[in-house]
Motif scaffolding. Structure first.
Motif, short mmCIF file in Angstrom:
data_model
loop_
_atom_site.label_atom_id
_atom_site.label_comp_id
_atom_site.label_asym_id
_atom_site.label_seq_id
_atom_site.Cartn_x
_atom_site.Cartn_y
_atom_site.Cartn_z
N UNK A 339 0.81 -1.22 0.00
CA UNK A 339 0.00 0.00 0.00
C UNK A 339 0.85 1.27 0.00
N UNK A 340 2.15 1.14 0.08
CA UNK A 340 3.00 2.32 0.20
C UNK A 340 3.90 2.47 -1.02
N UNK A 341 4.11 3.73 -1.40
CA UNK A 341 5.02 4.08 -2.48
C UNK A 341 5.88 5.24 -1.98
N UNK A 342 7.15 5.14 -2.20
CA UNK A 342 8.04 6.19 -1.73
C UNK A 342 7.95 7.45 -2.56
N UNK A 343 8.73 8.44 -2.17
CA UNK A 343 8.82 9.70 -2.92
C UNK A 343 10.16 9.74 -3.64
N UNK A 344 10.18 10.08 -4.92
CA UNK A 344 9.03 10.44 -5.75
C UNK A 344 8.13 9.23 -6.02
N UNK A 345 6.90 9.54 -6.46
CA UNK A 345 5.90 8.50 -6.67
C UNK A 345 6.28 7.63 -7.87
N UNK A 346 6.82 6.45 -7.57
CA UNK A 346 7.18 5.49 -8.63
C UNK A 346 6.76 4.11 -8.14
N UNK A 347 5.55 3.66 -8.46
CA UNK A 347 5.14 2.31 -8.05
C UNK A 347 6.09 1.26 -8.60
#
Length: 387
Positions: A339-347
Motif C-alpha cells: 500500500x506504500x510508495x516512496x517519494x518520488x511516486x514510482x510504483x
C-alpha cells in the motif's frame, strides 16, 4: 510438454535465434514494455523491433506477397509462446502489424497496400487507433469526430481519447463521421490520418501508474488525402468491426505465457513471505492456476476452428477479469507494504501491474459491452433500450 510437438524443429529455431540475439545492447531489454509499461526503453525497443524485422520475424501470418512469412496458425502460436518464454521485450508495432495490416490486406486498395504495408513490416512507421471519444468509448457508434471533403482532401475536426501510444505514432486509423446528419452506424468512414501535421494536437494522459501510454488526440482542420479512406465512404462501421476481429488473435497465446510468468512470481513471493500458508491466499492461487488453463484451452480451441460467434468476446471477458484478479492477489500477497510508495511516486512493477489491471475490464471493449454483444448477437436476446 509443449503443444504442437510436430513443430519442435521450428520451436528450437526460434529459441536459438532469441538466445543468440537477445544479447549485448538488447540483453537489458528483457521483460520491458507491455501494458502499463510502454514507456520503458521505448527507443531501444524500436531498435530491437527493427532487428526482428530485418531477420524476418514480423508479420508472420501475412501473405508473402505483402512481406510476411505466410505462416499458419500453429507456427504463429509457437512463435508467440517462445517469444514470451524468452522474456523478450514487448513489441512496439502491435497496432500496425496485427490490426491495420490485416485490415488493409483484406479491404484496402492496391495503392494503400503498396504505400503502407512495407513500412509496417519494417517497423519504419508506427500506428495508433482512433476509435474512442469522450462520448463514444465502448459505444463506438456514437462517434462525433467529423470529416468533410475539400478538394482532394478530407478535413477532420474532433477529439479522440484513450489513444494508446499516439505520442509515438506516425499515423492513426480513425473512424469519423463523414455524412452530416447521420446517426449511429451509418455515415461513418475509416480514414488513415498522418499525425505529424499542424492540425493535430496530442496530450498524454497521466495514469495512476504515473505513466502516460494513453492520450487525447485533437483534430483541428487536420487533413488526409481523399484516397486514404479504407472501403467506401460511409462504410466505416463495417471496416472498423473487421479491424476489431483481428484484435484478439494468436498474440493472446504469448500474452498468456506472460500471465503465467506473473503468476509464478507472485507464488514465489507468497512462499518467501509465508503468505502462502494463509488458506484464503492458497485458494486464490489455485483458482488463478485453473483460470489460466481455461484461458489457454479456450484460446487454442477458438483459434484452431472456424470463428465461432462471440468467441473473441468471451476471450476478452475471461482474460480481463482473470488478470484484474491476479493484480488483486499480488497486493494481498504483499500485504501492508503493497500500500506504500516512496517519494518520488514510482510504483514498483507489481504495484503498477495491480493499478493498470484495474483497466483491463474497460479498454478494448468493457465487460458490459462484451456481455451485451454476446446476449444480443449470439444468444438472440432482446436488445437493450438505446436513446
Amino acid at each position: 510438454m509443449d503443444a504442437f510437438p510436430e513443430e519442435a524443429p521450428f520451436r528450437n529455431e526460434i529459441r536459438t535465434w532469441l538466445a543468440d540475439h537477445l544479447v549485448g545492447e538488447f540483453a537489458a531489454l528483457r521483460g520491458l514494455g507491455g501494458s502499463g509499461s510502454e514507456h520503458e526503453a521505448y527507443p531501444e525497443r524500436i531498435a530491437w523491433n527493427r532487428h526482428l524485422a530485418a531477420s524476418g520475424w514480423t508479420c508472420l501470418g501475412w501473405p508473402e506477397e505483402y512481406g510476411g512469412r505466410g505462416f499458419g496458425l500453429t507456427r504463429q502460436v509457437v512463435f508467440h509462446e517462445e517469444y514470451a518464454r524468452a522474456n523478450a521485450p514487448a513489441r512496439v508495432n502491435h497496432l500496425g502489424e496485427e490490426l491495420l495490416g490485416p485490415t488493409l490486406i483484406a479491404r484496402g486498395t492496391d495503392a494503400q497496400k503498396e504505400r503502407f504495408l512495407p513500412p509496417i513490416v519494417a517497423v519504419d512507421e508506427l500506428w495508433c487507433q482512433g476509435y474512442s471519444e469522450p462520448d463514444a468509448g465502448s459505444d463506438l457508434a456514437n462517434v462525433r469526430t467529423r470529416a468533410h471533403r475539400e478538394g482532394d482532401d478530407w478535413v477532420i475536426d474532433g477529439q479522440k481519447i484513450w489513444t494508446s501510444l499516439a505520442q509515438h505514432a506516425d499515423w492513426c486509423f480513425a473512424v469519423v463521421r463523414t455524412e452530416p446528419g447521420s446517426r449511429r452506424h451509418a455515415g461513418l468512414s475509416y480514414l488513415l490520418v498522418p499525425l505529424r501535421q499542424p492540425g493535430v494536437t496530442i496530450r498524454p494522459i497521466r495514469q495512476l501508474t504515473g505513466t502516460s501510454e494513453f492520450n487525447e488526440v485533437f483534430f483541428t482542420g487536420a487533413r488526409t488525402r481523399a484516397d486514404l479512406v479504407v472501403g467506401e465512404p460511409g462504410d466505416g462501421w463495417r471496416v472498423a468491426m473487421a479491424t476489431l476481429s483481428y484484435e484478439r488473435g494468436v498474440s493472446t497465446i504469448g500474452q498468456q505465457v506472460g500471465f503465467a510468468r506473473e503468476l509464478a512470481e507472485i507464488v514465489a513471493e507468497a512462499r518467501a513471505n509465508g503468505s502462502v500458508d494463509d488458506p484464503w491466499i492458497a485458494d486464490r492461487i489455485a483458482t488463478s492456476k485453473l483460470g489460466l488453463e481455461v484461458l489457454r484451452t479456450h484460446a487454442l480451441r477458438t483459434l484452431a476452428g472456424a470463428p465461432a460467434p462471440g468467441a473473441d468476446n468471451v476471450q476478452k471477458l475471461l482474460w480481463a477479469r482473470w488478470h484484474r484478479e491476479l493484480g488483486e492477489l499480488a497486493m494481498q500477497v504483499r500485504g501492508a507494504p503493497g500500500l506504500t510508495v516512496g517519494a518520488p511516486y514510482v510504483p514498483d512493477r507489481r504495484q503498477s501491474m495491480f493499478l493498470f489491471a484495474r483497466a483491463d475490464t474497460l479498454y478494448g471493449g468493457s465487460d458490459e459491452i462484451q456481455r451485451t454483444i454476446i446476449a444480443e448477437r449470439v444468444l438472440g436476446l432482446p436488445k437493450e433500450p438505446r436513446a
